[in-house]
Design an enzyme around this catalytic site. Sequence first.
Site, PDB file in Angstrom:
ATOM      1  N   GLN A  80       0.835  -1.204   0.000  1.00 14.94           N
ATOM      2  CA  GLN A  80       0.000   0.000   0.000  1.00 14.94           C
ATOM      3  C   GLN A  80       0.870   1.254   0.000  1.00 14.94           C
ATOM      4  O   GLN A  80       1.859   1.331   0.744  1.00 14.94           O
ATOM      5  CB  GLN A  80      -0.891  -0.036   1.237  1.00 14.94           C
ATOM      6  CG  GLN A  80      -1.910   1.068   1.355  1.00 14.94           C
ATOM      7  CD  GLN A  80      -2.739   0.871   2.621  1.00 14.94           C
ATOM      8  OE1 GLN A  80      -2.343   1.270   3.703  1.00 14.94           O
ATOM      9  NE2 GLN A  80      -3.890   0.227   2.474  1.00 14.94           N
ATOM     10  N   PHE A 103      -3.537  -3.930  14.238  1.00 10.17           N
ATOM     11  CA  PHE A 103      -3.479  -4.198  12.801  1.00 10.17           C
ATOM     12  C   PHE A 103      -2.902  -5.583  12.541  1.00 10.17           C
ATOM     13  O   PHE A 103      -3.465  -6.371  11.771  1.00 10.17           O
ATOM     14  CB  PHE A 103      -2.615  -3.118  12.142  1.00 10.17           C
ATOM     15  CG  PHE A 103      -2.423  -3.258  10.658  1.00 10.17           C
ATOM     16  CD1 PHE A 103      -3.425  -3.746   9.833  1.00 10.17           C
ATOM     17  CD2 PHE A 103      -1.214  -2.890  10.070  1.00 10.17           C
ATOM     18  CE1 PHE A 103      -3.244  -3.864   8.457  1.00 10.17           C
ATOM     19  CE2 PHE A 103      -1.017  -2.991   8.705  1.00 10.17           C
ATOM     20  CZ  PHE A 103      -2.036  -3.485   7.899  1.00 10.17           C
ATOM     21  N   HIS A 143      -5.318  -8.297  13.502  1.00  9.86           N
ATOM     22  CA  HIS A 143      -6.351  -8.468  12.477  1.00  9.86           C
ATOM     23  C   HIS A 143      -5.813  -9.282  11.299  1.00  9.86           C
ATOM     24  O   HIS A 143      -6.477 -10.226  10.827  1.00  9.86           O
ATOM     25  CB  HIS A 143      -6.834  -7.103  11.988  1.00  9.86           C
ATOM     26  CG  HIS A 143      -7.688  -7.181  10.759  1.00  9.86           C
ATOM     27  ND1 HIS A 143      -9.021  -7.522  10.805  1.00  9.86           N
ATOM     28  CD2 HIS A 143      -7.386  -6.970   9.436  1.00  9.86           C
ATOM     29  CE1 HIS A 143      -9.512  -7.520   9.569  1.00  9.86           C
ATOM     30  NE2 HIS A 143      -8.544  -7.188   8.724  1.00  9.86           N
ATOM     31  N   GLU A 144      -4.620  -8.941  10.817  1.00  7.63           N
ATOM     32  CA  GLU A 144      -4.068  -9.632   9.658  1.00  7.63           C
ATOM     33  C   GLU A 144      -3.805 -11.104   9.958  1.00  7.63           C
ATOM     34  O   GLU A 144      -4.066 -11.969   9.118  1.00  7.63           O
ATOM     35  CB  GLU A 144      -2.776  -8.939   9.192  1.00  7.63           C
ATOM     36  CG  GLU A 144      -3.000  -7.577   8.579  1.00  7.63           C
ATOM     37  CD  GLU A 144      -3.906  -7.624   7.359  1.00  7.63           C
ATOM     38  OE1 GLU A 144      -3.689  -8.480   6.481  1.00  7.63           O
ATOM     39  OE2 GLU A 144      -4.857  -6.814   7.292  1.00  7.63           O
ATOM     40  N   HIS A 180       0.347  -4.254   3.411  1.00  5.73           N
ATOM     41  CA  HIS A 180      -1.024  -4.317   3.908  1.00  5.73           C
ATOM     42  C   HIS A 180      -1.314  -5.731   4.404  1.00  5.73           C
ATOM     43  O   HIS A 180      -1.830  -5.916   5.489  1.00  5.73           O
ATOM     44  CB  HIS A 180      -2.022  -3.915   2.815  1.00  5.73           C
ATOM     45  CG  HIS A 180      -3.437  -3.830   3.307  1.00  5.73           C
ATOM     46  ND1 HIS A 180      -4.473  -3.359   2.542  1.00  5.73           N
ATOM     47  CD2 HIS A 180      -4.002  -4.157   4.495  1.00  5.73           C
ATOM     48  CE1 HIS A 180      -5.597  -3.394   3.227  1.00  5.73           C
ATOM     49  NE2 HIS A 180      -5.338  -3.887   4.432  1.00  5.73           N
ATOM     50  N   LYS A 238      -7.466 -12.947  10.696  1.00  4.95           N
ATOM     51  CA  LYS A 238      -8.335 -13.062   9.512  1.00  4.95           C
ATOM     52  C   LYS A 238      -7.662 -13.850   8.395  1.00  4.95           C
ATOM     53  O   LYS A 238      -8.297 -14.696   7.758  1.00  4.95           O
ATOM     54  CB  LYS A 238      -8.727 -11.680   9.001  1.00  4.95           C
ATOM     55  CG  LYS A 238      -9.668 -11.741   7.783  1.00  4.95           C
ATOM     56  CD  LYS A 238     -10.131 -10.355   7.346  1.00  4.95           C
ATOM     57  CE  LYS A 238     -11.066 -10.460   6.144  1.00  4.95           C
ATOM     58  NZ  LYS A 238     -11.556  -9.125   5.701  1.00  4.95           N
ATOM     59  N   HIS A 239      -6.392 -13.584   8.134  1.00  4.74           N
ATOM     60  CA  HIS A 239      -5.721 -14.171   6.976  1.00  4.74           C
ATOM     61  C   HIS A 239      -4.665 -15.211   7.342  1.00  4.74           C
ATOM     62  O   HIS A 239      -4.631 -16.292   6.758  1.00  4.74           O
ATOM     63  CB  HIS A 239      -5.058 -13.060   6.153  1.00  4.74           C
ATOM     64  CG  HIS A 239      -6.003 -12.008   5.676  1.00  4.74           C
ATOM     65  ND1 HIS A 239      -6.943 -12.239   4.690  1.00  4.74           N
ATOM     66  CD2 HIS A 239      -6.165 -10.702   6.059  1.00  4.74           C
ATOM     67  CE1 HIS A 239      -7.637 -11.127   4.475  1.00  4.74           C
ATOM     68  NE2 HIS A 239      -7.187 -10.193   5.294  1.00  4.74           N
TER      69      HIS A 239
END
Length: 222
Positions: free
Chosen positions: A30, A107, A110-111, A57, A114-115
Amino acid sequence: MKFFICILVLQQLYVQSVALDFDFFYFVLQWPGAYCDSRQHCCYPKTGKPAADFGIHGLWPNYKTGGWPQNCNPDSEFDESRVSDLMSNLQKEWPTLSCPSNDGVKFWTHEWEKHGTCAESELDQHDYFEAGLKLKQKANLLHVLTNAGIKPDDKFYEINDIEKTIKEAIGFAPGIECNKDSSHNSQLYQIYLCVDTSASNFINCPVMPHGRCDSRVQFPKF
């Protein structure tokens, strides 16, 4: 009854194995100048303003069919102690610009949750974040673009030239996502590179992300 229970267990194991399966990664970089321009405001991390460089990102497992798994293991929580040796590099290369100003842990949590949890068949938590850092270094996109005369100077560049330059450098065509600033200028926002399931090698994208860009895009300052 025992047979019925065995069938349920097998079905659950099958669902879990499918949920954890994936075909490739999107490695998403990003541009911070575009991130901040596309919002009313952005906030620098507590460590200060990031360098004028592409930031990571995410590293996102995807399917060749176009979908993606997410939140695959609710029991696998982000643990700072597992990436303590990577922390300074994460702050530099994988920063957050979300508000209010923070240390990035939310952050990265979350990454991972989720991923990253959908790639645990290939990478543990430390390997996942380390892979992202290595891929950024390997791509070296800002260096690639500036060497071709494409610089973050608020000028406009042909989107085809950006794509061609990146393809010549890494060997494969990128996906490019643009945004609109308050003046409705199309800006270079995110670059998607496809990576194999080991998160080591760039590959041809089985599916290109949908990114709307004008034929000429602004590369904003940061």
